[in-house]
Design an enzyme around this catalytic site. Sequence first.
Site, short mmCIF file in Angstrom:
data_model
loop_
_atom_site.label_atom_id
_atom_site.label_comp_id
_atom_site.label_asym_id
_atom_site.label_seq_id
_atom_site.Cartn_x
_atom_site.Cartn_y
_atom_site.Cartn_z
N CYS A 183 -13.71 -40.64 31.97
CA CYS A 183 -13.08 -41.66 31.11
C CYS A 183 -14.14 -42.11 30.11
CB CYS A 183 -12.58 -42.82 31.97
SG CYS A 183 -11.58 -42.34 33.40
N GLY A 187 -18.06 -43.70 24.26
CA GLY A 187 -19.05 -42.64 24.17
C GLY A 187 -20.51 -43.01 24.36
N SER A 188 -20.83 -44.26 24.60
CA SER A 188 -22.24 -44.64 24.76
C SER A 188 -22.87 -43.95 25.97
CB SER A 188 -22.37 -46.16 24.91
OG SER A 188 -21.96 -46.81 23.73
N LYS A 189 -22.13 -43.88 27.07
CA LYS A 189 -22.67 -43.22 28.27
C LYS A 189 -22.76 -41.71 28.05
CE LYS A 189 -20.88 -46.67 31.54
NZ LYS A 189 -19.93 -47.36 30.64
N ASP A 259 -16.18 -43.53 35.45
CA ASP A 259 -16.25 -44.93 35.01
C ASP A 259 -14.83 -45.36 34.65
OD1 ASP A 259 -17.73 -47.30 34.29
OD2 ASP A 259 -17.36 -46.77 32.21
N CYS A 312 -16.62 -52.20 35.33
CA CYS A 312 -17.22 -53.42 34.80
C CYS A 312 -16.43 -54.62 35.33
CB CYS A 312 -17.26 -53.41 33.28
SG CYS A 312 -15.68 -53.09 32.47
#
Length: 716
Positions: A183, A187-189, A259, A312
């Site tokens: 998921c 896109g940061s991860k 995530d 989160c």
Amino acid sequence: MGWGRRRKGPSTTNQSEDSKEKVVKPLKSDVPFDSNIQTRTYSNVDFEEYYKEQRIVRTEEWDSFMEILRKPLPAAFRVNSNGQFCDEIRSILENDFVKSLQAEAIESGELEAIKPLPWYPKKLAWHSNFSRKEIRKNQTLERFHEFLKLETEVGNMTRQEAVSMLPPLFLDVHPDHFVLDMCAAPGSKTFQLLEIMHESSEPGSSLPNGMVVANDVDYKRSNLLIHQTKRTCTTNLMVSNNEGQHFPNKIAFDRVLCDVPCSGDGTLRKAPDIWRRWNSGSGNGLHSLQVVLAMRGLSLLRVGGRMIYSTCSMNPIENEAVVAHILRRCGCSVELVDVSDMLPQLIRRPGLKKWKVHDRGGWYTSYKDVPKSQRDGVLKSMFPSGKSDKDYEDIASDESAEEEVCDLPLERCVRILPHDQNTGGFFIAVLHKVSPLPEIQEKLIQRRNRNSSEKPQESVEEIVVEEASSENGLKPPEKESTSKEGTIELAQELDNKRKAWKGLDPVVFLRDEAVIDGIKTFYGIRDESFPLHGHLVTRNSDTSSKGSVKRIYYVSSSVKHVLELNSAAEHKIKIASVGLKMFEKQSAKECEANSCSFRITSEGLPVILPHMTKQILYATMVDFKNLLQYKSIKFHDFVLPEFGHKAAELAPGSCVVVLVDGIQKLESEAVRVNSSTIAIGCWKGKASLTVMVNAVDCHQLVQRLSDRQMSMNLTT
């Protein structure tokens, strides 16, 4: 490999952060942080009652916990470890902004303005004691704000919430790993995973043997994901647009990042509108989807591989309850990893072993207490024991009345609470697949008895996932038919779906030998150094002068392998983007006299430059900076006449200008390309040299070169 050209102006989308984007839509704030601030409420009676009852913090900590939740979240950002100017940017942060912003920090009551996150390796991640709103609005922080914007836009930095940086670190990715980010948007991860994968690779060396598949079900979010990861300049990425719980079971992944979508109350500090929307039903409603996503992730994981389950959210129904349920389903085939020795400077709490379930009917300590009318929304998997009515029949009444305690090692989970290190809230579980997932005996036997000898038997993993889906009230994964009729029907269905997949044209390997050989000859690329055959893909195959192929993408060997598997599969991965844009068609008249009409892109240049032997010019600092500043210069106007002469002798078309230290190196042209090499793409016309770099990148490069010159002058 996405849609259209790269945007020329500054972007704000690539500054999004993972945890905010993972918040499900009903709870996502519709109001910017700095709007209607006076009308906001930073409290919710139901929220406080719920988490007091769940005892996620000790009684004496409660006030500190609530106080920090009402404060804006400090901005955090990460320096790209593979970026050309990584060391310089880190030096600017340490030697410039740490000092220059100190007065503003003291005025705000803070000891430090910015500082490295103590648990992130090599001082690559930083925490600011200013919120994003303060950085945007405070005039004294304007220079710092412009610095962050520029470096983020060109890919040298990523703005990312601190806790969002944790899952990739715990995943322990190696350069040869096949990684699935289930998921992935925004896109940061994914960006971080690619950085880790490439960290040991130098320009000129072979590309990593691994790859990252970044998946997101939402088409619009996939666009955001593509824009974000475009800045990584990697050939080892595929972006897909599948439902995570139905992701095709064609590849065994070494690492899976799961995530999942969540209620997102760990993001209250940056999405304060959640305060008024929060209710316990949000977590309950997502529990089933989270279970099925996690089960699918484990079924796609190679034996010996590692999966991260993260949210989160601070809600145990979305966290420990999901982990406990999948551990029970998988038996001894999956274990929860103790990561207490990793990132020792990270303050974390152990996972909960006791919790309750709440819905509109009130609080429940065990499943047997849930009225039958409420059991559609309250599942046995939400409770610590996971027991059904039948399980309670064998337990004494006084024992069953006690509060349930989970017998699994959930203390190995990682809980991040906001008041421990001034962050958001987060949850992480690290899972290790020890053996194939266990057989669900009755279903397996029944299915195998129903299957004819001609039909292949379903895998145990598929049955486990379908069992989890049906138990939690979700649609099970699609099954592939292998009969002739089924193949025809599925092909027709895929054709219909493809028409509905906006912009998802099929990925085609470039087979036009004339085009490939023309590129190799023009740029002097040898197959033994950098093979092009079988590694170039497009979205269609018409490469004629009037054809529709405008861009050619390069894929690594690992991505090539997955593309080949996918083309032969019936249940296909929906590919939204793949590889690195390496060549772009040029319509200039100069191309007509050349064997190559494709120029090298800015994204592809760092990868292909070490393998080029033609169309390269070497410039000293003064001519290089003039090119960046004036964009186009006639051959006779260069400061160093020799450079102008060599530019004039070059074949018309795309070329590369490499910065060298001085005239001696310019004359020898013995320049070894490495991570510190600075180069730009240009176009050699009839009388001039023109820079083929966008304005933002030009501005950033001029700034870096000026800083470097100033530093050298101070040193001498």
